[in-house]
Design an enzyme around this catalytic site. Structure first.
Site, mmCIF file in Angstrom:
data_model
loop_
_atom_site.group_PDB
_atom_site.id
_atom_site.type_symbol
_atom_site.label_atom_id
_atom_site.label_comp_id
_atom_site.label_asym_id
_atom_site.label_seq_id
_atom_site.Cartn_x
_atom_site.Cartn_y
_atom_site.Cartn_z
ATOM 1 N N GLN A 173 -4.150 -1.856 9.771
ATOM 2 C CA GLN A 173 -4.032 -3.180 9.147
ATOM 3 C C GLN A 173 -4.655 -4.259 10.032
ATOM 4 O OE1 GLN A 173 -2.909 -3.823 5.952
ATOM 5 N NE2 GLN A 173 -3.585 -5.921 6.334
ATOM 6 N N LYS B 83 0.844 -1.207 0.000
ATOM 7 C CA LYS B 83 0.000 0.000 0.000
ATOM 8 C C LYS B 83 0.877 1.253 0.000
ATOM 9 C CE LYS B 83 -3.571 -2.781 2.096
ATOM 10 N NZ LYS B 83 -4.132 -3.362 3.314
ATOM 11 N N ASP C 274 -10.430 2.924 4.134
ATOM 12 C CA ASP C 274 -10.476 1.462 4.008
ATOM 13 C C ASP C 274 -11.899 0.943 4.255
ATOM 14 O OD1 ASP C 274 -9.144 -0.912 3.460
ATOM 15 O OD2 ASP C 274 -8.667 -1.319 5.548
#
Ligand code: NAP
Length: 279
Positions: free
Chosen positions: A97, A53, A120
């Site tokens: 994450q 990313k 996200d």
């Protein structure tokens, strides 16, 4: 029948050109879209995903800030880090994450992310807004799948869609996104009885299970559109048995090179959009 390949890798590459142009425009105004990544612990797979990313940000002229916390981090310490990023005007998107170590209340931490920076699509608020058809960043993997379906003009309205998997980041938001596009949606999970029968009726099949080749090609209806979100590098396959799918499906995503590249691309696109919205 020869199944059309829904090439996520090529689509992501194409989308990158557009993203790069828009990043340059923002930078001319003195704004660099910035993604903050938070990694807790040293899980090698998570570290690789975060690196991918960050690399995508660098490739497109965006900035990324890496927050790396020890595996012993507490919920309060992680909340503190998230709040700092929420209050940092130079940060446009925040990625925590998944998964975090088990002592951390992951849901509480996801929900602490400011919804405007939730690129996200992990907050309950963002999920609710997306489900209600309000403006929100949808979870990146299902949002990336929707971009693939739209790009390849796959008809969704009135179609029967079966989503196998109901995780908060994939199966559930996927089902809501398809419903919002007027598909008739069935969600299957580990307690579903007779998965085969459900899949045999589907015009669109989404594999989001995490079990190599769980969905067998004999279960797929002729002419169905097959989307495989799974990727199992050791077995070199996804969640659907794609061998021979060419003669059954009308279109399918390859593994790898289908859903995966569009997940990262959607995260980057959302970070750009967040920066544009704020400025
Ligand atoms: P997850 O959180 O483990 O969820 C798996 C889901 O599959 C659960 O809802 C589970 O049901 C269901 N399931 C498990 N075994 C089943 C069975 N035998 N029959 C029917 N349903 C079953 O996984 P996830 O995070 O959603 O990920 C799913 C897959 O997508 C994985 O292969 C993962 O690697 C992949 N993925 C790919 C990307 C990408 O960028 N390409 C991103 C995220 C995930 P229960 O709810 O009943 O337990």
């Amino acid at each position: 029948m020869v199944s059309k390949i829904l090439d996520g890798k090529a689509l992501a590459k194409l989308a990158e050109e557009d993203i790069q142009t828009n990043v340059s425009r923002l930078k001319e105004k003195g704004i660099t879209p910035t993604l903050a990544t938070i990694l807790v612990g040293l899980d090698p797979a998570s570290a690789t995903y975060v690196k991918m990313k960050q690399n995508a940000c660098a490739r497109l002229g965006m900035d990324s800030i890496a927050v790396e916390l020890s595996k012993d981090t507490t919920t309060d310490e992680l909340l503190n880090s998230i709040n700092k990023l929420n209050n940092d005007k130079n940060v446009h998107g925040i990625l925590l994450q998944h998964p975090v170590p088990s002592q951390i209340n992951e849901r509480k931490c996801f929900d602490a992310i400011n919804v405007h920076k939730d690129v996200d699509g992990v907050t309950c608020l963002g999920f609710g807004q997306m489900t209600m058809g309000e403006k929100a960043f949808g979870s990146c993997t299902p949002a990336g799948i929707m971009r693939i379906l739209k790009h390849y003009q796959v008809e969704i309205s009135g179609k029967t869609a079966v989503v196998v998997g109901r995780s908060p980041i994939l199966g559930k938001p996927m089902a809501m996104m398809l419903l919002n596009e007027n598909a008739t949606v069935t969600i299957c999970h580990s307690r579903t009885k007779n998965l085969e029968e459900q899949i045999k009726n589907a015009d669109i099949v989404i594999g989001a299970v995490g079990v190599p080749r769980l969905i067998q090609k004999d279960w797929i209806k002729e002419g169905a559109v097959v989307i495989d979100a799974g990727y199992h590098p050791a077995e070199k396959c996804g969640d659907i048995d794609l061998e021979g799918i060419d003669n059954i499906a009308s279109a399918h995503t390859p593994v790898p090179g289908g859903v995966g590249p569009m997940t990262i691309n959607t995260l980057i696109l959302n970070t750009l959009l967040a920066a544009q919205q704020e400025n």
